[in-house]
Design an enzyme around this catalytic site. Sequence first.
Site, short mmCIF file in Angstrom:
data_model
loop_
_atom_site.label_atom_id
_atom_site.label_comp_id
_atom_site.label_asym_id
_atom_site.label_seq_id
_atom_site.Cartn_x
_atom_site.Cartn_y
_atom_site.Cartn_z
N SER A 164 32.41 36.97 41.80
CA SER A 164 32.84 38.37 41.71
C SER A 164 34.31 38.48 41.33
CB SER A 164 32.63 39.09 43.05
OG SER A 164 31.31 38.93 43.46
N VAL A 167 34.91 38.04 37.72
CA VAL A 167 34.63 39.29 36.99
C VAL A 167 35.79 40.29 37.20
CG1 VAL A 167 33.05 41.27 36.81
CG2 VAL A 167 32.13 38.97 37.19
N HIS A 168 36.26 40.39 38.46
CA HIS A 168 37.36 41.32 38.81
C HIS A 168 38.61 41.01 37.96
CE1 HIS A 168 39.88 43.73 41.54
NE2 HIS A 168 40.67 42.68 41.73
N VAL A 169 38.96 39.72 37.88
CA VAL A 169 40.16 39.33 37.12
C VAL A 169 39.91 39.54 35.62
CG1 VAL A 169 41.67 37.39 36.50
CG2 VAL A 169 40.88 37.65 38.86
N ALA A 172 40.22 43.15 34.85
CA ALA A 172 41.62 43.58 34.93
C ALA A 172 42.39 43.17 33.67
CB ALA A 172 42.28 43.00 36.17
#
Length: 211
Positions: A164, A167-169, A172
């Site tokens: 996760s 994906v978050h990085v 961003a």
Amino acid sequence: MKTSEKLIQRYCAAERINHWIVAVCFVLLAISGLAFFYPAFFWLTGVFGTPQLARIVHPFVGVVMVLAFARQFFRYAHHNLINKEDVTWMMSVKEVMKGNEVGDIGRYNGGQKGMFWVMVLCMILLLVSGVIAWRPYFAGYFPIPIIRVALLVHAASALVLIASIIVHVYAALWVQGTIRAMVEGVVTHAWARKHHPRWFRQVTGKETGHS
Ligand code: HEM
């Protein structure tokens, strides 16, 4: 100054420090955790100096991460309540991947909100399973089969969280101008109008084409 260069505050200094404490702890935990998880990664215990130190320090860093994340939870939970529009966003994620925003997005979009709750669930599972398996302090209070299940849950939730966070990085970095929100605390009017039009109207009182 062009309108697109006008800035809006998105995160104050305390919020950014809070976020980066979580992120640094997460990276240290992921590296040392992978080292315990699979023999080929054992050398990664070097992140805390020695394998012994890594084994001792890992759970304490975990507690720091969970406490810092708890602060984020109380700051952001009310911004991450999922509504019908977020479900539409999630169903149209293919369109979003083409670079077209879907719907009148507020402070966070459906993907960010979904990610937030995945993070919350993983943090809870990691904390509970980690405490159960924590030798020498707490593991002695639990029977061996429970400790084994806890270790399985710990590894599974860590893998989900690592995937996760990748994906978050990636998200961003992919949405230009987003990293600046968590580094300098600001975003441009153009960024806010394009990606979070309802939030933009709320903070500036300006129209964006959505009503
Ligand atoms: C390791 C590198 C990381 C980078 C580069 C990064 C980057 C960012 C950025 C740019 C934002 C602002 C997004 C926006 O305002 O639209 C953000 C928000 C956030 N990040 Fe991270 N992050 C990282 C790690 C983490 C980790 C490890 C966690 C927790 C497990 C985390 C939790 C959050 C939360 C809770 C928010 C607020 C979003 C929301 O409430 O939905 N981040 N991050």
